[in-house]
Design a protein around this motif. Structure first.
Motif, PDB file in Angstrom:
ATOM      1  N   LYS A 125       0.837  -1.195   0.000  1.00 24.89           N
ATOM      2  CA  LYS A 125       0.000   0.000   0.000  1.00 24.89           C
ATOM      3  C   LYS A 125       0.870   1.243   0.000  1.00 24.89           C
ATOM      4  CE  LYS A 125      -3.857  -2.091   2.517  1.00 24.89           C
ATOM      5  NZ  LYS A 125      -4.701  -2.011   3.711  1.00 24.89           N
ATOM      6  N   ASP A 201     -16.659   0.199  -3.248  1.00 24.12           N
ATOM      7  CA  ASP A 201     -16.637   1.266  -2.234  1.00 24.12           C
ATOM      8  C   ASP A 201     -17.601   2.366  -2.662  1.00 24.12           C
ATOM      9  OD1 ASP A 201     -16.165   3.223  -0.384  1.00 24.12           O
ATOM     10  OD2 ASP A 201     -14.002   3.371  -0.721  1.00 24.12           O
ATOM     11  N   ARG A 234     -14.545   2.259   5.033  1.00 23.72           N
ATOM     12  CA  ARG A 234     -14.552   2.977   3.765  1.00 23.72           C
ATOM     13  C   ARG A 234     -15.243   4.321   3.910  1.00 23.72           C
ATOM     14  NH1 ARG A 234     -17.166  -2.098   0.707  1.00 23.72           N
ATOM     15  NH2 ARG A 234     -18.260  -2.049   2.718  1.00 23.72           N
ATOM     16  N   ARG A 237     -12.881   6.752   5.746  1.00 22.11           N
ATOM     17  CA  ARG A 237     -11.785   7.177   4.876  1.00 22.11           C
ATOM     18  C   ARG A 237     -12.262   8.206   3.859  1.00 22.11           C
ATOM     19  NH1 ARG A 237     -10.149   2.339   3.805  1.00 22.11           N
ATOM     20  NH2 ARG A 237     -11.207   2.087   1.803  1.00 22.11           N
ATOM     21  N   SER A 278      -6.858   5.090   8.805  1.00 23.85           N
ATOM     22  CA  SER A 278      -7.143   4.356   7.573  1.00 23.85           C
ATOM     23  C   SER A 278      -6.802   5.199   6.352  1.00 23.85           C
ATOM     24  CB  SER A 278      -8.619   3.946   7.544  1.00 23.85           C
ATOM     25  OG  SER A 278      -8.938   3.311   6.324  1.00 23.85           O
ATOM     26  N   GLU A 282      -3.881   4.255   3.551  1.00 28.31           N
ATOM     27  CA  GLU A 282      -4.203   4.100   2.134  1.00 28.31           C
ATOM     28  C   GLU A 282      -3.545   5.158   1.262  1.00 28.31           C
ATOM     29  OE1 GLU A 282      -5.856   1.759   0.550  1.00 28.31           O
ATOM     30  OE2 GLU A 282      -6.203   0.601   2.374  1.00 28.31           O
ATOM     31  N   ASP A 284      -4.362   8.292   1.231  1.00 29.40           N
ATOM     32  CA  ASP A 284      -5.307   9.343   0.861  1.00 29.40           C
ATOM     33  C   ASP A 284      -4.958  10.677   1.509  1.00 29.40           C
ATOM     34  OD1 ASP A 284      -6.680   7.482  -0.590  1.00 29.40           O
ATOM     35  OD2 ASP A 284      -8.167   7.067   0.962  1.00 29.40           O
TER      36      ASP A 284
END
Length: 745
Positions: A125, A201, A234, A237, A278, A282, A284
């Protein structure tokens, strides 16, 4: 229209609403106006920090003809140049191989976040970057291939999503009860495999502007059923990314961790800390820390309780979370500024002699500016409209001494006003920021891909956001000098950051404050507003007129009367040289309502070209934060033909709705950087919460000869001037500069 100047009395003492330090407050812009009254990161969806809004409808081709293929526009060229510069910045960041120390003294939630980042550093990741204090020695980026200096970069238009991709996305949207009209946007945002990604998602729908969390929740329930819930990883995030995007719209380059966690809790996320972790895992978002100790202060020492040895005390830090895009730009900007400050040591004697020659050519305030620039790579210059004569003199002196000098402004109007000043009149010496970055204006690039300049002067510097500033600085060669000038009391940039204000506060370079005041009653009025005072000013020539109104209907009526009749008759300024400024787009006295009334009076017509007729005054927004006034010429199969700043512009039909709106009435953010002979500022009763000192200063300061104020806010106006400063923005530039550039004092 009143025939004698009137002013409002100063407000008495009061306590303004000040956002808490840990809040995510900022200059958020939504439908209601330039600056939202709610400073939280839950800013209104779809608002832009420049207060712009797409006009309703699109330009229709005559006789149903299909749209042609228009040539490259200035906006497309600018966007292409920005992509090239971002690639250069990304390559440069990738070359930094030194390990980054961070988090050694953290504990609690901050330590947990850093641990979460490090846990994925070696995995598949993408890892979130932990920013610590950067190394003090900046490095030049790898040179890019030379580009023809006279040509703008070819526009790079993203390929439209494949029809089958759009069709698959449309099917998923229909299953989830979402409007299938979103299919092209979703396909473009998520790319190939968008349908599968959205099904996996559903909260990715929040990446589309205008989609609210409750709508995404309903879409997820329809697709996932019992698997959907508020505690879904999800969802947390996606909401984290959404809040950071909204913070950027409000002007922040990052959010303090506590503010982000609090905002997630208000969105119904059961475990905000886990949601942030999270998002970091990821890739983000990024987490980083900034030291809060004073610049130059020695690290505090504490005695070890066990062995009696002295050790370093824990340094106070703040932990921030931000999007990679803005974090990268802000760090690159700090690196580039440090490079300019430190790169004069290798200057040749020939260049030094040229600067001595330039310094001998000017006197007064301009001489002080030239002397500062001669000895430093970065200089700040502050002052109002009259103070622009000093950087103009600097430009002329540098060019006459054989130095490669160029000056840019935020708007074409600012460029034209600068070019008219003595010293800056040489052909090819001035342009706009957008024109320089796109290659349409300026000297072009040298063999290393840098601008072929010894001196770049940037006026209207408060309107620079971190991305635009980073691209300018990264484009300058070693040894070049940069002058950032402007009025620090005006509204800040439309995009994230407060570059000019951060540089002034950091005191990382010489600052030259002009002592040339703006003349006349208007200059006296605006100067007082800048220091928090709404003074009564004598205006024997009707330079300032106050028009009190009781309600919205009367405000619209009096505004139209002023523009169409009173100002042309009493002040001898025609309607086409008068602009109306109001706090927002919506409401009974917003730009939409005022433009409708002004069009009906000044250029009535059916709006046969997507709501526009030939002769309509418009404002063209080719990119976020840029608004160029113009006039509609005609429409055909190619799109809507405009004249903007003396240049012909064709806006394709599919872009008219998002880029063009009527322009008799503007917001202050749209008007910043330009001036008109006459200005009518409309302050309806419901605008009190949107007023601030920078807004009033900017709006009133757009007038050259005459200012009419349609006044319906009573004591809210002097209270805003006295007590409501600019909303704070969370940025990192000051902290980054402290470690790289010694304070100039």
């Amino acid at each position: 229209m009143s025939t004698e100047p009137e002013t409002t009395e100063n407000a008495g003492p009061g306590t303004p609403e000040v956002p808490e330090a840990a809040s995510a407050s900022g200059e958020s812009v939504g439908e209601g106006g330039d600056s939202g009254t709610d400073g939280s990161v839950e800013a209104a969806d779809g608002g832009g920090a420049d207060g712009t809004e797409g006009a309703a409808g699109g330009a229709e081709a005559t006789d149903g003809a299909e749209g042609g293929a228009p040539g490259p526009s200035e906006a497309e060229a600018e966007l292409a140049a920005q992509r090239v510069e971002r690639e250069r910045i990304a390559r440069r960041k990738a070359e930094k191989k030194d390990p980054i120390e961070s988090g050694a003294k953290l504990s609690g939630t901050a330590a947990d976040l850093l641990a979460a980042v490090r846990a994925v550093e070696g995995g598949a990741k993408p890892a979130a970057t932990v920013f610590a204090e950067p190394a003090p020695a900046p490095r030049r980026p790898t040179p890019e291939p030379a580009r023809p200096p006279q040509l703008a970069p070819a526009p790079v238009t993203p390929a439209a999503p494949a029809p089958e991709t759009v069709g698959a996305v449309r099917q998923v949207l229909t299953e989830g009860g979402a409007p299938d009209a979103l299919a092209p946007q979703v396909a473009a945002a998520l790319g190939e495999g968008a349908a599968e990604a959205l099904r996996e998602d559903p909260w990715r729908l929040l990446r589309i502007g205008g989609v609210r969390p409750e709508q995404a929740d309903g879409f997820a329930r329809a697709l996932l059923g019992a698997e959907s819930g508020p505690d879904d990883e999800r969802r947390g995030r996606a909401l984290t990314g959404r809040l950071l995007e909204q913070a950027a719209v409000a002007g922040h380059t990052a959010l303090e961790l506590t503010a982000l966690v609090t905002a997630l809790g208000r969105q119904g996320v059961p475990d905000p800390d886990a949601a942030v972790q999270s998002a970091l895992a990821e890739g983000d978002a990024l987490v980083f820390q900034d030291a809060l100790d004073e610049p130059g202060a020695p690290a505090p020492q504490v005695e070890d309780a066990e062995d009696g040895e002295d050790g370093e005390a824990e340094r106070p830090v703040r932990v921030l979370v931000g999007l990679e895009r803005y974090a990268l730009a802000e760090e690159s900007l700090a690196d580039g500024l440090a490079r300019l400050v430190n790169s004069l040591a290798e200057e040749t004697e020939e260049t030094q002699e040229a600067w001595r020659t330039a310094a001998a050519k000017v006197t007064g305030g301009a001489a002080e500016l030239v002397r500062a620039v001669a000895g430093h790579g970065l200089v700040l210059h502050t002052g109002g409209e009259a103070a622009r004569a000093e950087p103009a003199a600097l430009l002329g002196a540098a060019r006459s001494a054989g130095l490669r000098a160029f000056a840019v402004c935020h708007t074409p109007d600012g460029r034209d006003r600068l070019a008219a000043l003595p010293g800056a009149a040489a052909e090819g010496g001035v342009g706009t920021v957008a024109g320089l970055l796109s290659g349409a204006e300026g000297p072009g690039r040298d063999a290393e891909g840098a601008l072929a300049l010894d001196l770049l002067i940037v006026l209207d510097a408060p309107q620079l956001d971190v991305e635009g500033a980073a691209m300018l600085v990264e484009s300058l060669p070693d040894g070049a000098r940069l002058v950032l000038g402007g009025d620090p009391a005006t509204l800040w940039s439309a995009g994230p950051g407060r570059v000019f204000a951060d540089l002034l506060a950091a005191r990382a370079c010489p600052q030259v404050a002009s002592r040339t005041p703006d003349p006349g009653p208007l200059g006296e009025l605006v100067s007082g507003i800048g220091v928090g005072e709404l003074n009564q000013v004598a205006a024997p020539g009707k330079e300032i007129v106050i028009v009190p109104v009781r309600d919205a209907g009367e405000a619209v009526h009096r505004t139209v009367q002023l523009v169409a009749d009173s100002v042309p008759r009493a002040i001898e300024v025609p309607a086409e040289q008068t602009v109306v400024i109001t706090p927002g787009h919506g409401g009974a006295v917003g730009t939409r309502a005022l433009n409708t009334a002004l069009k009906e009076r000044l250029n009535p017509g059916p709006g046969r070209f997507g709501g526009f007729d030939p002769g309509d005054r418009i404002v063209h927004s080719p990119a976020p934060g840029r608004s160029v006034p113009g006039v509609v010429v005609r429409a055909d199969a190619d799109g809507l033909h405009l004249t903007c700043a003396g240049e012909a512009v064709v806006v394709p039909r599919e872009r008219v709705e998002g880029q063009v709106r009527h322009g008799w009435a503007l917001t202050a953010h749209q008007a910043v950087g330009a001036r008109w002979p006459a200005v009518v500022v409309v302050l309806p009763g419901d605008a009190a919460q949107a007023l601030s000192r920078p807004w009033v200063y900017t709006a009133f300061g757009r007038a050259e000869r005459h200012l009419s104020v349609v006044h319906g806010v009573e004591q809210a106006l002097p209270e805003a001037v006295a007590q409501v400063p600019a909303k704070p923005r969370t940025t990192r530039l000051q902290a980054l500069l402290r470690t790289q550039v010694p304070a100039a004092g």
